[in-house]
Structure formats: C-alpha cells, structure tokens
Design an enzyme around this catalytic site. Structure first.
Site, PDB file in Angstrom:
ATOM      1  N   HIS A 223      -4.876   1.691   7.214  1.00 38.60           N
ATOM      2  CA  HIS A 223      -3.529   2.275   7.249  1.00 38.60           C
ATOM      3  C   HIS A 223      -3.384   3.384   6.204  1.00 38.60           C
ATOM      4  O   HIS A 223      -2.890   4.473   6.499  1.00 38.60           O
ATOM      5  CB  HIS A 223      -2.505   1.150   7.015  1.00 38.60           C
ATOM      6  CG  HIS A 223      -1.076   1.589   7.023  1.00 38.60           C
ATOM      7  ND1 HIS A 223      -0.182   1.216   7.997  1.00 38.60           N
ATOM      8  CD2 HIS A 223      -0.372   2.371   6.155  1.00 38.60           C
ATOM      9  CE1 HIS A 223       1.003   1.763   7.744  1.00 38.60           C
ATOM     10  NE2 HIS A 223       0.925   2.453   6.624  1.00 38.60           N
ATOM     11  N   GLU A 224      -3.860   3.119   4.985  1.00 39.99           N
ATOM     12  CA  GLU A 224      -3.712   4.114   3.909  1.00 39.99           C
ATOM     13  C   GLU A 224      -4.632   5.318   4.137  1.00 39.99           C
ATOM     14  O   GLU A 224      -4.237   6.458   3.885  1.00 39.99           O
ATOM     15  CB  GLU A 224      -3.985   3.481   2.537  1.00 39.99           C
ATOM     16  CG  GLU A 224      -3.067   2.316   2.156  1.00 39.99           C
ATOM     17  CD  GLU A 224      -1.595   2.565   2.423  1.00 39.99           C
ATOM     18  OE1 GLU A 224      -1.137   3.712   2.321  1.00 39.99           O
ATOM     19  OE2 GLU A 224      -0.890   1.596   2.776  1.00 39.99           O
TER      20      GLU A 224
ATOM     21  N   HIS B 197      -3.118   7.652   6.465  1.00 40.08           N
ATOM     22  CA  HIS B 197      -2.108   8.514   5.832  1.00 40.08           C
ATOM     23  C   HIS B 197      -2.736   9.786   5.253  1.00 40.08           C
ATOM     24  O   HIS B 197      -2.133  10.862   5.304  1.00 40.08           O
ATOM     25  CB  HIS B 197      -1.411   7.782   4.671  1.00 40.08           C
ATOM     26  CG  HIS B 197      -0.205   6.984   5.080  1.00 40.08           C
ATOM     27  ND1 HIS B 197       0.885   7.541   5.686  1.00 40.08           N
ATOM     28  CD2 HIS B 197       0.086   5.659   4.946  1.00 40.08           C
ATOM     29  CE1 HIS B 197       1.807   6.594   5.912  1.00 40.08           C
ATOM     30  NE2 HIS B 197       1.340   5.450   5.471  1.00 40.08           N
TER      31      HIS B 197
ATOM     32  N   CYS C 197       5.362   0.293   7.547  1.00 39.50           N
ATOM     33  CA  CYS C 197       5.047   1.414   6.656  1.00 39.50           C
ATOM     34  C   CYS C 197       6.305   1.760   5.868  1.00 39.50           C
ATOM     35  O   CYS C 197       7.394   1.825   6.440  1.00 39.50           O
ATOM     36  CB  CYS C 197       4.605   2.613   7.495  1.00 39.50           C
ATOM     37  SG  CYS C 197       4.206   4.066   6.516  1.00 39.50           S
ATOM     38  N   LEU C 198       6.145   2.001   4.578  1.00 36.44           N
ATOM     39  CA  LEU C 198       7.302   2.345   3.744  1.00 36.44           C
ATOM     40  C   LEU C 198       7.942   3.662   4.184  1.00 36.44           C
ATOM     41  O   LEU C 198       9.099   3.914   3.869  1.00 36.44           O
ATOM     42  CB  LEU C 198       6.885   2.437   2.264  1.00 36.44           C
ATOM     43  CG  LEU C 198       6.420   1.117   1.620  1.00 36.44           C
ATOM     44  CD1 LEU C 198       5.956   1.361   0.191  1.00 36.44           C
ATOM     45  CD2 LEU C 198       7.520   0.071   1.650  1.00 36.44           C
TER      46      LEU C 198
ATOM     47  N   GLY D 265       0.831  -1.200   0.000  1.00 40.07           N
ATOM     48  CA  GLY D 265       0.000   0.000   0.000  1.00 40.07           C
ATOM     49  C   GLY D 265       0.862   1.244   0.000  1.00 40.07           C
ATOM     50  O   GLY D 265       1.961   1.250   0.580  1.00 40.07           O
TER      51      GLY D 265
ATOM     52  N   GLN E  69       2.742  10.001   0.967  1.00 37.56           N
ATOM     53  CA  GLN E  69       4.077   9.422   1.163  1.00 37.56           C
ATOM     54  C   GLN E  69       5.047   9.781   0.049  1.00 37.56           C
ATOM     55  O   GLN E  69       6.255   9.619   0.204  1.00 37.56           O
ATOM     56  CB  GLN E  69       3.985   7.895   1.269  1.00 37.56           C
ATOM     57  CG  GLN E  69       3.283   7.424   2.527  1.00 37.56           C
ATOM     58  CD  GLN E  69       3.195   5.926   2.559  1.00 37.56           C
ATOM     59  OE1 GLN E  69       2.268   5.339   2.026  1.00 37.56           O
ATOM     60  NE2 GLN E  69       4.184   5.285   3.174  1.00 37.56           N
TER      61      GLN E  69
HETATM   62 NI    NI Z   1       2.243   3.554   5.521  1.00 38.56          NI
END
Ligand code: NI
Length: 169
Positions: free
Chosen positions: A134-135, A138, A92-93, A45, A50
């Site tokens: 989660h997304e 963000h 998370c990236l 995701g 991000q």
């Molecule tokens: Ni994330």
C-alpha cells in the site's frame, strides 16, 4: 509537528515520488513529524506523498504507536519478490471513511534503505506485506481504490464528490 494529510483529489497523491539521496537531519525531522502525524489519526502507514512531500519515503507501525519496536522507516523501497495472495479490508488516511477488500501478495521481500541510508531487506507476510504494498503504491501515485473494480471505484468517487460538494472532504 502534526502535518496536514492530503485527501483524495490532491494532485500530489498522483505524483511519482523521487528517490532520496540526502540522509540528513532534515530527513530525520520529516520522519519524526510523519510518525507523529500517523499516530494522531491513528494509522499504521503513511507515505511522504500523503503529506505533500515528493520523496520515496514511508513510515509504518503495525502497532499504531503501542510498541516502539514496531516502528519502521523505508526509504527508496523496491519490491524484489512477491508470492501468494491474500484478500482483506484496506483503508487509507487520504481516503478517510472508506475501506474495501483488496487482494495483495501474502509474502513480500522489499529492499530499501533506513534513515541513515543503510541497506535494508524486509521479509514480510500478512498485514506487513499488505501495508508495504500500500505504501509503495503511494510512492508511485497509486491508491488502494485503483485496485478495485471500476464499479466499486466509481461508487466511491461519487460519494467523495458529494462530500466535497457539501464541504465535508
Ligand atoms: Ni494510504
């Protein structure tokens, strides 16, 4: 084109993203780049915030690029119902190298729009429900570490601070 993924500490990750109103070619290009960026990690995701774009958009693919049919684009998503709970590891990236157990709803209904602006209704459970939460977080400037205990969150922040000091963040 692979985009630069912002890491924890970047102010863009704390911003409230804006609704998408133009479902045009520029949006399609951004989405293609976001999938490429997400697969390069690989991740399942990625939210526009991000990669420094302040719009309510996320790409999701639970197969991380293994199955074309699993690609999902959500524009302007809203959670309309959430039920049950699940606990599981989440990363998370934008916070690479860290993962912690986070409680999320087990079942989720999300209304969103697709790349053409058409209404979408997604009924999700398990990992997809977790990923959607989660997304969508963000897009509201929320990160998974915000769901941890203050102690755990502080430990992670301190480790990131040390990495940053060493030029490794
Ligand atoms: Ni994330």
């Amino acid at each position: 084109m692979i985009m630069k993924i912002l890491k924890y500490g970047a102010p863009e990750l704390r911003a409230q993203s804006e609704r998408i109103t133009n479902f045009d070619g520029a949006l399609q290009k951004i989405v293609a780049d976001m999938f490429e960026t997400m697969y390069s990690e690989p991740g399942i995701g990625l939210a526009a915030a991000q990669v420094g774009l302040n719009v309510r958009l996320a790409t999701i693919d639970l197969s991380a690029g293994e199955d074309e049919g699993k690609k999902m684009v959500i524009c302007n998503p809203e959670i309309v119902s959430a039920e049950g709970s699940q606990r599981g590891d989440e990363g998370c990236l934008s916070i690479p190298g860290f993962s912690e157990s986070v409680t999320r709803p087990q079942n989720l209904v999300v209304e969103a729009q697709d790349l053409e602006g058409k209404d979408l209704r997604i009924e999700a459970e398990g990992l997809l429900a977790r990923c959607l939460c989660h997304e969508i977080d963000h897009l509201n400037g929320v990160l998974f570490i915000d769901h941890l205990s203050p102690l755990k969150r502080t430990l992670i922040k301190n480790r990131i601070r040390k990495l940053a000091k060493a030029g490794e963040w």
